[in-house]
Design an enzyme around this catalytic site. Structure first.
Site, PDB file in Angstrom:
ATOM      1  N   GLU A 132       1.211  -0.526  -5.150  1.00 35.01           N
ATOM      2  CA  GLU A 132       0.291   0.571  -5.426  1.00 35.01           C
ATOM      3  C   GLU A 132       1.145   1.839  -5.451  1.00 35.01           C
ATOM      4  OE1 GLU A 132      -3.318   3.252  -3.639  1.00 35.01           O
ATOM      5  OE2 GLU A 132      -1.793   2.358  -2.373  1.00 35.01           O
ATOM      6  N   ASP A 152       0.818  -1.208   0.000  1.00 34.72           N
ATOM      7  CA  ASP A 152       0.000   0.000   0.000  1.00 34.72           C
ATOM      8  C   ASP A 152       0.852   1.259   0.000  1.00 34.72           C
ATOM      9  OD1 ASP A 152      -2.626   1.349   0.403  1.00 34.72           O
ATOM     10  OD2 ASP A 152      -1.709   1.947   2.300  1.00 34.72           O
TER      11      ASP A 152
END
Length: 730
Positions: free
Chosen positions: A461, A408
Site C-alpha cells: 500500500e 500497510d
C-alpha cells in the site's frame, strides 16, 4: 542447617537481593551451588521446603535475612516438596537446576540480526527439556538489569522466576518446568539503574488474553493438521501477474454476526464456513483479512498491533485460525493478511521502551514518533529490530500458510518527512528525505519472503510515485509483487462521484491513469479506507436517486473489472451497502431484499467469473500489450471504449462504458476485428435489476470505418452502464 551455616552458603545481602527480585545473575545464586554441595531456592509464601529424590529427603532452612529464601544440602536428581500455608503440599522441579536451552548458533544469529526463524527460539514454547515438560521463555532485552517471567503461575511476582542473561546477545531465558499451554504471562523488567518498567507482553508471544486484558498466553504451534499440499503446488500460478486475481477484503469482526447472538463475533471456524462460502460463490480468488495480529483497541481495526506473532483471540485460537486458512485453500481461495511493520502503539504493555530504553523505536521523536497516529516507529537500522520484523513476516507465511502479505502504510516508511513540517524531521546521511534504513528493510523482507516461500504475493500500500516498488531488488527496486494503484482509485472515485451533467469536465480522470497503468504491477483497490471517516459507502458516493446510484455503482464495477490491474473490493461494497462501514456492527445484509442491491451482487459475481474465464481480461493486466483505447475522446457523450487482449488465440474483449443517464441507440463504435461479438455482460440487464436495454446478446461488425478502425458496429448503450463484448471465434 544451622543459622551460621545458612549464612555461609548465601550472605544476607545476596539473600535480600533474591527476595527483592533484584538479583542480576539468578542462575549463579539460585539452584545448585557451584561447588555442588548446596541448593538455594526462593519460594515466597512457603511454610516449609524439602529437597527430595527417589531415595532421600532433606528439609531446607529459611535464610535469617530473607525467610522465603531456603538453603540446604544438595541431592542428585532432586525435586522440591513445598508445604503452603493452607497445608497443601506440592512437588515440583526447580527451574534453576536446568541448563540453557538456547544454543550458540542461535545466540550468534540473534546477535547478528539474521535469525530468520526467531519464533523458534524466542517467545514462550512448550517443550521437553532434560526429560521434563515445561515452557521455555526467551526475550530480547539487552539493556535490562533483570528480567523475570511473571504470571498466574507465580502470582505475578517478579522475584519468583528471574531469567538467565545470555550476555552480549541481550536475550534472557528460563525453562519453567510444569507449565503448559494456556498459562498467562508477561515480563517484569528492571531497566538501567534498576528502574522498574511496566509489565510487558511478549514481543514473540503466540497468544494473548481477550482484550481489554493484555497478558500473553502460552500457545503450542503446529497443532493444525494441514491438508493444503495440492494448493501449495498451484499457488505460484494463482498469484502470478498473468493470473486473474480478485481480492475480497474483510474485517472479520464486522462481516456478519451470529443471528441469535448479534453482539458476539463470529469465530474462525464459523467464518471458515460462511465467509468462505460467500467468497467462493461470488468468484473471488483471494480473501484479504485486515490485520489479524493481536491488538488492544478494536477501533484500530488491527492497524495498531502489539502481539505481532499472535492471531487475535477475538475469533479463536491459533489452531482455529490455521483451520480457517486451510478451509479457504480447500475451496481454491488464497488468504492474504494486512501486515503492519510501519509503527506500533504506545500502550504500556507493548514494545515502547521495552527494556527501559528506546529499543524497538528511535529515541528521537523526530524519527521515532508518528504524528498522524500517535504511534512509535520501528528503528529499521537496528539489525535485531529489522530481523524481528522479517522473521514475523516469515512466521505468518510458514506457520499459517498465508499466501501473501499486504504491507500497510509503505509511504510512511519510505520518507523521513512523511506528514511532518520543515524542522520536524531528521534528514538521511545525504541530506535527503528518503529513509534508507526502511528501504533496506523492505527489500530484505521481500527477498526473504519470496526466497523462502516462492509463489506468495507481497503487496504494497504505497501512495506516492516512489520508483520501482514492484521492481526487482537486484535492479534497484523494492521487490514487491504488487502495488495498490491509489492514483487510479482517487481519480476514479472523484469522477464517479460527480453528477453526470458535469462529468465531461472531469473526463481526464478516467483516461489519465492509463499513462502509468503499466509502470508497476498494480492492484485496483476499493478498500476499507474508502468507506470510513465520513466518506460514506460506495453506494453513497454515487450521485442521483436510488436507481441512479445502483446504475452508477454497477457501471463503476464494470469499469473496474475491465480496466488493467488486479481487483480488490472491501466487504459490503459487493452489494452496495448504503451505510458507511462500522467496525462495531455487521454489514447491512438486509438490503439484499431489494432487487437492486441483489443485482449489484450478481454483477460482481458475474464480473469475477468473466474476468477469471477470459484470458484477455487478466493475462496482460500488468503489460501494455493487453490494452488499446478504442474511444477515449467522446467528451460530450461520456462514452469510453477499449480493447483487452490476451495471448495469441485468446478471444479479444471490447469494454464499452456509457456514463451518462442517456440511452445511446445506434452508437457506432469501431471494432478491431471483423465478425460476431457476443454481448457477454451488460450491467443494465434485468438479471441485475436494470432496464434490460442492450444488443440482444450479439453484434455483427460491418466494413464501415469508425474511430480509425476498418470495422464497426451499431450499438445500443444503456444509460449508466458497462457492456462487454467477447470476440466469437467459433
Amino acid at each position: 542447617m544451622a543459622k551460621d551455616e545458612t549464612s555461609s552458603v548465601l550472605d544476607d545481602a545476596g539473600a535480600r537481593q533474591i527476595a527483592q527480585g533484584r538479583c542480576g545473575d539468578p542462575f549463579a545464586a539460585l539452584g545448585p551451588s557451584s561447588d555442588g554441595r548446596h541448593i538455594v531456592a526462593h519460594l515466597p509464601g512457603a511454610r516449609r521446603v524439602w529437597i527430595v529424590n527417589d531415595t532421600d529427603t532433606a528439609e531446607l532452612t529459611g535464610h535469617p535475612a530473607a525467610p522465603a529464601v531456603f538453603t540446604g544440602p544438595l541431592l542428585p536428581f532432586y525435586r522440591l516438596r513445598i508445604e503452603w500455608p493452607d497445608e497443601q503440599f506440592e512437588e515440583r522441579h526447580d527451574p534453576y537446576r536446568f541448563t540453557p536451552v538456547l544454543g550458540s548458533i542461535d545466540e550468534y544469529l540473534i546477535g547478528e540480526g539474521t535469525h530468520r526463524r526467531l519464533w523458534e527460539v524466542l517467545g514462550a514454547r512448550p517443550i521437553t527439556h532434560e526429560e521434563v515438560d515445561g515452557v521455555h521463555f526467551a526475550v530480547w532485552a539487552p539493556n535490562a538489569e533483570r528480567v523475570s517471567v511473571v504470571g498466574d503461575f507465580n502470582e505475578w511476582n517478579g522475584a519468583c522466576h528471574p531469567m538467565r542473561s545470555r550476555g552480549a546477545t541481550g536475550v534472557w531465558e528460563i525453562f519453567v518446568p510444569g507449565l503448559a499451554e494456556g498459562a498467562i504471562y508477561k515480563y517484569d523488567i528492571l531497566g538501567p539503574g534498576g528502574h522498574p518498567v511496566p509489565l510487558k507482553a511478549d514481543p514473540v508471544g503466540f497468544g494473548s488474553e481477550h482484550p481489554p486484558q493484555t497478558g500473553s498466553v502460552v500457545r503450542r504451534l503446529q497443532q493444525h493438521p494441514w491438508q493444503d499440499t495440492a494448493w501449495a503446488a498451484t499457488r505460484a500460478a494463482l498469484n502470478a501477474t498473468d493470473a486473474p486475481i480478485s481480492i475480497y477484503e474483510v474485517h472479520l469482526g464486522s462481516w456478519r454476526r451470529p443471528a441469535d447472538e448479534p453482539d458476539r463475533l463470529m469465530s474462525y471456524l464459523e467464518l471458515a464456513e460462511q465467509l468462505i462460502d460467500h467468497v467462493a460463490e461470488l468468484g473471488f480468488t483471494h480473501i484479504e483479512v485486515l490485520p489479524i495480529s493481536e491488538h488492544p483497541f478494536d477501533g484500530s481495526w488491527g492497524y495498531q498491533p502489539i502481539g505481532l506473532f499472535a492471531p487475535s483471540i477475538r475469533y479463536g485460537t491459533p489452531a482455529e485460525f490455521a483451520a480457517f486458512v486451510d478451509a479457504a485453500h480447500a475451496r481454491g481461495i488464497g488468504v492474504l493478511a494486512d501486515w503492519v511493520p510501519g509503527h506500533f502503539p504506545t500502550d504500556q504493555h507493548g514494545l515502547g521502551r521495552f527494556d527501559g530504553t528506546a529499543l524497538y523505536e528511535h529515541a528521537n521523536p523526530q524519527e521515532g514518533f508518528h504524528p498522524d497516529w500517535s504511534t512509535l516507529i520501528f528503528n529499521y537500522g537496528r539489525p535485531e529490530v529489522s530481523n524481528y520484523l522479517v522473521a514475523n513476516a516469515l512466521y505468518w507465511l510458514d506457520e499459517y500458510h498465508l499466501d501473501g502479505l499486504r504491507v500497510d502504510a509503505v509511504a510512511s516508511m519510505l520518507y523521513r518527512d512523511y506528514s511532518r513540517q520543515p524542522g520536524e524531521w531528521i534528514p538521511n546521511k545525504d541530506g535527503g528525505r528518503e529513509n534508507y534504513e526502511a528501504i533496506d528493510f523492505l527489500r530484505e523482507a521481500n527477498v526473504e519472503t519470496y526466497g523462502r516461500h516462492p509463489g506468495i504475493a507481497m503487496i504494497a500500500e504505497e501512495s506516492t510515485a516512489f520508483p520501482g516498488v514492484t521492481g526487482r531488488v537486484d535492479q534497484g527496486g523494492l521487490g514487491f509483487g504488487y502495488k495498490w494503484n491509489l492514483g487510479w482509485m482517487n481519480d476514479s472515485l472523484t469522477y464517479f462521484g460527480k453528477d453526470p451533467l458535469y462529468r465531461k469536465h472531469h473526463h481526464n480522470d478516467l483516461t489519465f491513469g492509463i499513462t502509468y497503468a503499466f509502470s508497476e504491477n498494480f492492484v485496483l483497490p476499493i478498500s476499507h479506507d474508502e468507506v470510513v471517516h465520513g466518506k460514506g459507502s460506495m453506494y453513497g458516493r454515487m450521485p442521483g436517486t436510488h436507481a441512479d446510484k445502483l446504475g452508477n455503482l454497477k457501471a463503476f464495477y464494470g469499469y473496474m473489472w475491465g480496466y488493467p490491474g488486479k481487483k480488490l473490493l472491501f466487504m459490503g461494497q459487493e452489494f452496495g451497502q448504503p451505510r458507511e462501514w462500522n467496525h462495531d456492527a455487521e454489514l447491512d445484509w438486509d438490503v439484499l431484499h431489494d432487487p437492486g442491491h441483489a443485482g449489484v451482487m450478481r454483477v460482481v459475481g458475474d464480473l469475477n467469473r468473466l474476468y477469471r474465464s477470459q484470458p484477455a481480461l487478466h493475462r496482460h493486466d500488468t503489460d501494455g500489450r493487453g490494452f488499446q483505447w478504442l474511444l477515449a475522446d467522446a467528451v460530450d457523450e461520456q462514452v469510453f471504449a477499449w480493447l483487452r487482449r490476451g495471448d495469441p488465440g485468446d478471444p479479444h474483449i471490447v469494454v464499452v462504458l456509457n456514463l451518462t443517464p442517456v440511452e445511446r441507440s445506434g452508437f457506432r463504435l469501431g471494432f478491431p476485428m471483423p465478425g460476431r461479438w457476443t454481448e457477454a455482460l451488460n450491467t443494465d440487464s434485468a438479471l441485475y435489476g436494470g432496464g434490460n436495454r442492450g444488443n440482444d446478446g450479439v453484434v455483427e461488425t460491418e466494413p464501415v470505418a469508425a474511430q480509425q478502425e476498418a470495422q464497426s458496429a451499431l450499438l445500443t448503450l444503456p444509460p449508466l452502464s458497462a457492456v462487454y463484448f467477447v470476440e466469437d471465434r467459433s
